[in-house]
Design an enzyme around this catalytic site. Structure first.
Site, PDB file in Angstrom:
ATOM      1  N   LYS A 113       0.815  -1.208   0.000  1.00  0.00           N
ATOM      2  CA  LYS A 113       0.000   0.000   0.000  1.00  0.00           C
ATOM      3  C   LYS A 113       0.858   1.272   0.000  1.00  0.00           C
ATOM      4  CE  LYS A 113      -4.010  -2.194   0.454  1.00  0.00           C
ATOM      5  NZ  LYS A 113      -3.605  -3.620   0.516  1.00  0.00           N
TER       6      LYS A 113
HETATM    7  C1  LIG Z   1      -4.286  -4.718   0.044  1.00  0.00           C
HETATM    8  C2  LIG Z   1      -3.488  -5.954  -0.017  1.00  0.00           C
HETATM    9  C3  LIG Z   1      -3.744  -6.939  -0.981  1.00  0.00           C
HETATM   10  C4  LIG Z   1      -4.882  -6.821  -1.976  1.00  0.00           C
HETATM   11  O1  LIG Z   1      -4.666  -5.810  -2.907  1.00  0.00           O
HETATM   12  P1  LIG Z   1      -5.895  -5.235  -3.774  1.00  0.00           P
HETATM   13  O2  LIG Z   1      -5.345  -4.083  -4.502  1.00  0.00           O
HETATM   14  O3  LIG Z   1      -6.937  -4.846  -2.763  1.00  0.00           O
HETATM   15  O4  LIG Z   1      -6.354  -6.338  -4.642  1.00  0.00           O
HETATM   16  C5  LIG Z   1      -2.930  -8.054  -1.016  1.00  0.00           C
HETATM   17  N1  LIG Z   1      -1.931  -8.209  -0.121  1.00  0.00           N
HETATM   18  C6  LIG Z   1      -1.657  -7.295   0.819  1.00  0.00           C
HETATM   19  C7  LIG Z   1      -0.557  -7.539   1.782  1.00  0.00           C
HETATM   20  C8  LIG Z   1      -2.418  -6.130   0.899  1.00  0.00           C
HETATM   21  O5  LIG Z   1      -2.144  -5.220   1.838  1.00  0.00           O
END
Ligand SMILES: *Cc1c(COP(=O)(O)O)cnc(C)c1O
Length: 494
Positions: A113
């Site tokens: 993120k």
């Molecule tokens: C948010 C997240 C995901 C999923 O990503 P999306 O963009 O919501 O599909 C997968 N793995 C981790 C560690 C995340 O923080």
């Protein structure tokens, strides 16, 4: 470049308007009218650039209102050495001759993120200045774990912003919760919600459409915006690292220009894999997009049947950031595939009314040409963590392990051994207990001591931002029922 609502083409906005708004009034997602193509020599040129320079190049194609100077300042601030623990920012690690891992967790919160949430505050505050907005923006976030911390860290003490994060009380890991409740900064708030992630997300969506709240806040000098992955300012920075990964493989002589790659993404809200789709559409030779899910396998079923049906049991898994039954960003894919806002609007109306929709055969077939979906449960996830560690001496987190499981299922089913990039979405140290369990350690330490234990067992260092949690104080304790999230907002914005 203009941006439209996925549900209504007539609603058009500039990039800065789209980023400032976050979501269209009709509930649709703001999306570029068309995707720019990378100029013919772009990958060759980008190959020799830094990550920051690549980010400027790619983002500029979408953000004509922003100067190169502005974007360069943003990229240097977002992806600089104070924020990321490697100058590569998003390094590609080779496991064998055709399997690569794109490490997206070298930022301040140790999850992917950060790649977008370190950039979004710059894009958002600049967009608000361009819109001559005088009110203070209040960012509301629903998080399944990693977004919340990423957004808090990105927005902390950013002028003219406040941020309030809602997380599901029993849906995040101990370390994720500690990361959030110890957040520093004068403009931040954190509140847990009784329920699961979908309850929190639906609650936040309801706050956005609450006209009375909007008026009340306007009188107090605030307006609401979103940092969830529905904001275009979240998706755009994610396109960069897929282009960057391909350039790294070119630079390091692992691919020749034009060679195909498959990309495999552990998926929840569909934001990350959507960015890979966009990179493909722009001209990166990505062949297949492999969508990896945990037991909440609504996308696996959708990709195989064309029916999206959220009416199913919700599971809390060891990959909690993917515990999602409504993958909001899928809506953007539907627009890209159908090119029909009215068709997308129809699907979304059905989803709201009945929790399900079925796309036409034409749409399903087009999607299936590009995407394959696979899922795995917690036991398989743990087995994969152990297997990858055993085979390559490489430690991965449970989300990434779901990705590796999907890749091996794909390869076994299709025999397609094309070079594959697996998006590694979190540091294994965010999920110590389950990773230790996977490695067969039954006597696990308590609290934050698991960080050192995992480090001792594997010889990998504890990432500095997680080690620092020890000396931090818990600042936030509020829990609300999902019907009362509005009180938390009004409490914070007095
Ligand atoms: C948010 C997240 C995901 C999923 O990503 P999306 O963009 O919501 O599909 C997968 N793995 C981790 C560690 C995340 O923080």
């Amino acid at each position: 470049m203009q941006y439209i609502s996925t549900r209504d083409r007539e609603q058009q906005f500039s990039a800065s308007q789209a980023i400032a708004k976050g979501l269209a009034e009709d509930g649709g997602l703001l999306t570029p009218v068309y995707l720019p193509k990378l100029p013919r020599r772009a990958l060759e040129e980008l190959k020799n650039m830094s990550y920051q320079q690549r980010a400027v190049y790619v983002m500029k194609l979408f953000l004509d209102e922003f100067s190169v100077k502005e974007l360069t300042d943003f990229a240097n601030a977002a992806y600089g050495p104070e924020k990321f623990d490697t100058p590569a920012v998003a390094p590609v690690r080779a496991l064998d001759g055709n399997t690569y891992c794109l490490e997206l967790w070298h930022g301040p919160t140790c999850a992917f993120k950060d790649m977008a949430l370190q950039m979004l505050p710059h894009l958002l505050t600049a967009s608000l200045r361009k819109q001559e907005e005088e009110k203070t923006v209040c960012i509301l976030v629903a998080t399944s774990g990693d977004t919340g911390k990423g957004a808090l860290e990105g927005f902390r003490d950013v002028d003219h912003t406040k941020i309030l994060v809602f997380y599901p009380k029993d849906g995040v890991s101990t370390i994720q919760e500690l990361q959030m409740v110890t957040q520093e900064g004068a403009n931040v708030g954190v509140c847990s919600v009784v329920g699961n992630f979908d309850d929190a997300q639906t609650g936040v969506k309801r706050l956005f459409s609450d006209e009375k709240l909007r008026e009340q806040l306007a009188r107090r000098g605030y307006f609401l915006s979103s940092a969830n992955s529905i904001n275009w300012g979240r998706v755009l920075p994610q396109i960069v690292y897929y282009i960057s990964a391909y350039c790294d493989l070119l630079r390091d002589g692992r691919l020749e220009l034009g060679d195909p790659v498959n990309v495999c993404v552990p998926t929840g809200n569909f934001g990350n894999i959507l960015a890979a789709y966009y990179a493909r559409d722009m001209g990166v030779p990505i062949q297949k997009l492999i969508c990896a899910s945990n037991s909440n396998n609504v996308l696996t079923d959708f990709l195989s049947t064309g029916t999206y049906d959220r009416n199913r049991t919700f599971f809390n898994t060891i990959s909690p950031s993917m515990d999602i039954l409504i993958s909001s960003n899928l809506e953007r894919l539907l627009l890209a595939i159908t090119q029909e806002d009215s068709e997308v609007r129809g699907y979304m109306e059905q989803l709201n009314a009945t929790g399900r929709y079925q796309v036409s055969d034409r749409v399903r077939e087009k999607i299936q040409k590009l995407f394959k979906g696979y899922c795995c449960g917690d036991e398989e996830t743990k087995r994969v963590i152990a297997a990858i560690h055993e085979k390559f001496g490489y430690l991965i987190d449970p989300h990434t392990a779901v990705g590796f499981s999907a890749l091996s299922q794909y390869r076994a089913e299709t025999g397609d051994e094309t070079a594959a990039i697996v998006a590694s979405t979190a540091s294994p140290f965010k999920f110590c207990t389950d990773v230790l369990d996977a490695l067969g350690v039954s006597d696990r330490a308590q609290g934050l001591d698991v960080l050192d234990q995992l480090s001792q067992v594997t010889g990998e260092p504890v990432p500095a931002p997680l080690a620092a949690l020890r000396s931090k104080e818990s600042r936030f304790r509020q829990t609300v029922e999902k019907e009362h999230m509005v009180d938390a907002v009004l409490g914070m914005l007095e």
